[in-house]
Design an enzyme around this catalytic site. Structure first.
Site, PDB file in Angstrom:
ATOM      1  N   ARG A 410       0.815  -1.219   0.000  1.00 55.84           N
ATOM      2  CA  ARG A 410       0.000   0.000   0.000  1.00 55.84           C
ATOM      3  C   ARG A 410       0.848   1.268   0.000  1.00 55.84           C
ATOM      4  NH1 ARG A 410      -4.439  -0.840   4.548  1.00 55.84           N
ATOM      5  NH2 ARG A 410      -2.549  -1.281   5.744  1.00 55.84           N
ATOM      6  N   GLU A 447       3.884  -6.252  14.037  1.00 55.80           N
ATOM      7  CA  GLU A 447       3.155  -6.474  15.285  1.00 55.80           C
ATOM      8  C   GLU A 447       2.490  -7.847  15.316  1.00 55.80           C
ATOM      9  OE1 GLU A 447       0.548  -3.621  12.796  1.00 55.80           O
ATOM     10  OE2 GLU A 447       2.644  -4.214  12.973  1.00 55.80           O
TER      11      GLU A 447
END
Length: 524
Positions: A410, A447
């Site tokens: 992205r 994460e």
């Protein structure tokens, strides 16, 4: 004898303004020695001195001339200088540079006539530096927009060294492209009624040894229709805050024709040409000139006796017809942006923090349990938003980077928009195994796991200032890996950009060794 190319268009010589008399070219290179403000005003109004940057410099030197003439008359001297400055600023109403140059020099008046002159002379040097930066930026943009082939460029009026202290603006960019071996031919609009293209631009191109042909103004559209034009480069006399641009009469028609044929239309002008107090071009005062300029030329009358004429010196090209506005500091793409993204009176486009936050969607437990995914699809779908965001990044970081490195996947979206806007080359940092050939690689932690980024070894050049771009900044692992790829390539990290930063995950702290720009911050 000094070679013609070395003679400055305007300078100062022991209390006198010296300028090339552009009315005499190309048959004669004649120098004017201007000793009074009245002489200077006549030189400006008769177009002996012309071209927006040169007009601005003449205004500053004119204030210096007046200050020198009046400095002995203490008490009345300053009042007389300000009166001269007011007359001078009104000599050519359309070109904003004139009032800008007068204003800047006048600000030094309280420090004495020598301080005024010192600032005016500094402006001559600044103009040269400014023009060099602008023409390099414009040439880079043309090369990015037009395929790799010899270029056929069209230009209008004169925007070379005659119109500036040195180098030029749009014509300077053409000469820069010629130095790079990219020019096949320049089509020079003759520029009726005073033929600045035929007399001045052709003369400068001939001096430089660049191939050119003259083009009747009314034949420009036909040349485009025949595929003879790859790009149009022009200058400007005043640019409104929304990008509407005043330039020599005939420019508007060129822009319409270029838009019809899908040809890039690029305006090259210094920052001093922007008038941010004007919202749009409707407020630009267009100078009307004498009927005699149209009803004849020189001593030859070509129209019936008593014929009237419509003779505006300039027209205003709407921003939506302009591919790019290029200055020494930035490249703005008004034709691709919705109203409101161009710089406001402060010179920056505001960060749409609240608008961005409202367009984000939170998706819990994606891609794994316990992770809240920020979906940017709504942001990308909002009309004009991506252009607005790219414009903000370009405004904040303009001049600080040479290349963009966009991170899969992205990050490609903002990276591509920013590359299109600025004319900078784009490289891609991809996930492991997706790039052919030798690559540099960098592992990083997410994460919700680990991954690896790679970049082709040929993608970045040593010494390049590289701007790394991604969509979301969370723990900082992805952008940190991108920065490592830049470093191992021998390039330099110019900065890191993310559309959205998640507070509380330590990403910005992890990247504290770099300049980080996040366009929107939201809680993790």
């Amino acid at each position: 004898m000094t070679p013609p190319s070395a003679v400055p268009s305007i300078t100062w010589d022991d209390g006198v303004i010296v300028a090339i008399d552009q009315r005499a070219l190309p048959s004669e290179q004649r120098l004017l020695r201007i000793e009074t403000i009245s002489q200077l005003i006549e030189s400006l109004q008769s177009l002996a001195i012309r071209g927006a940057p040169a007009i601005g410099l003449a205004g500053a030197l004119g204030v210096a001339l007046s200050a020198r003439l009046h400095h002995a008359n203490r008490g009345v001297g300053e009042e007389a200088v300000r009166a001269d400055a007011a007359r001078l600023a009104e000599a050519r109403p359309t070109a904003v540079n004139l009032a800008w140059g007068v204003r800047r020099a006048l600000a030094r008046l309280e420090s004495g006539h020598e301080a005024v002159l010192a600032d005016a002379l500094a402006m001559l040097d600044e103009d040269t530096t400014t023009n060099r930066a602008a023409v390099r930026r414009a040439a880079d943009l043309v090369e990015a927009l037009v395929p790799e082939r010899p270029l056929r460029v069209m230009t209008h009026c004169n925007t070379g060294r005659l119109a500036t202290a040195a180098v030029g603006t749009a014509l300077g960019a053409i000469l820069e492209l010629a130095d790079r071996g990219r020019i096949e031919e320049v089509l020079v609009d003759e520029t009726r009624p005073l033929l600045q293209g035929a007399r001045l631009t052709a003369w400068e191109l001939g001096e430089a040894g660049v191939p050119y042909r003259l083009c009747v103004d009314s034949a420009a559209a036909a040349a485009m229709d025949r595929g003879m034009v790859d790009c149009v480069l022009v200058g400007a006399d005043r640019i409104a805050a929304n990008g509407d641009t005043a330039n020599k009469i005939g420019t508007y028609g060129l822009a319409v024709s270029a838009a019809r044929h899908g040809i890039p239309f690029i305006v090259v002008a210094p920052e001093s040409t922007w008038d941010l107090e004007l919202h749009d071009g409707s407020g630009i005062v267009v100078e009307d000139r004498a009927h005699s300029e149209v009803t004849g030329f020189g001593d030859t009358v070509t129209a019936p006796a008593g014929a009237a004429a419509f003779n505006p010196a300039f027209d205003v090209t709407p921003a939506e017809l302009i591919t790019a506005l290029v200055s020494e500091q930035r490249t703005v793409r008004p034709g691709r942006a919705r109203p409101g993204i161009l710089p406001d009176a402060a010179g920056t486009a505001g960060t749409p923090q609240s608008d961005m936050a409202a367009l984000l969607t939170e998706i819990p437990d994606h891609p794994s349990s316990g992770v809240v995914f920020r979906d940017l699809a709504g942001l990308y779908a909002e009309p004009g938003m991506l252009a607005r965001l790219a414009s903000h990044v370009a405004e904040r970081l303009d001049g600080q980077f040479d290349r963009i490195l966009a991170v899969e996947s992205r990050g490609f979206v903002l990276g591509a928009a920013l590359a299109a806007l600025t004319g900078r080359p784009l490289s891609l940092a991809r996930k492991a195994g997706k790039l052919p050939g030798p690559v540099y690689e960098a592992d990083y932690a997410l994460e919700y796991g680990r991954d690896r980024l790679e970049v082709q070894k040929s993608a970045l050049c040593p010494g390049d200032r590289v701007l790394c771009v991604d969509d979301v900044l969370a723990t900082g692992g992805t952008l940190h890996a991108a920065a490592r790829l830049v470093t191992v390539s021998g390039a330099r990290v110019a900065g890191l950009v993310a559309l959205v930063a998640l507070r509380g995950l330590g990403g910005q702290q992890r990247l504290s060794g770099h300049s980080v720009l996040a366009l929107c911050e939201v809680p993790a």
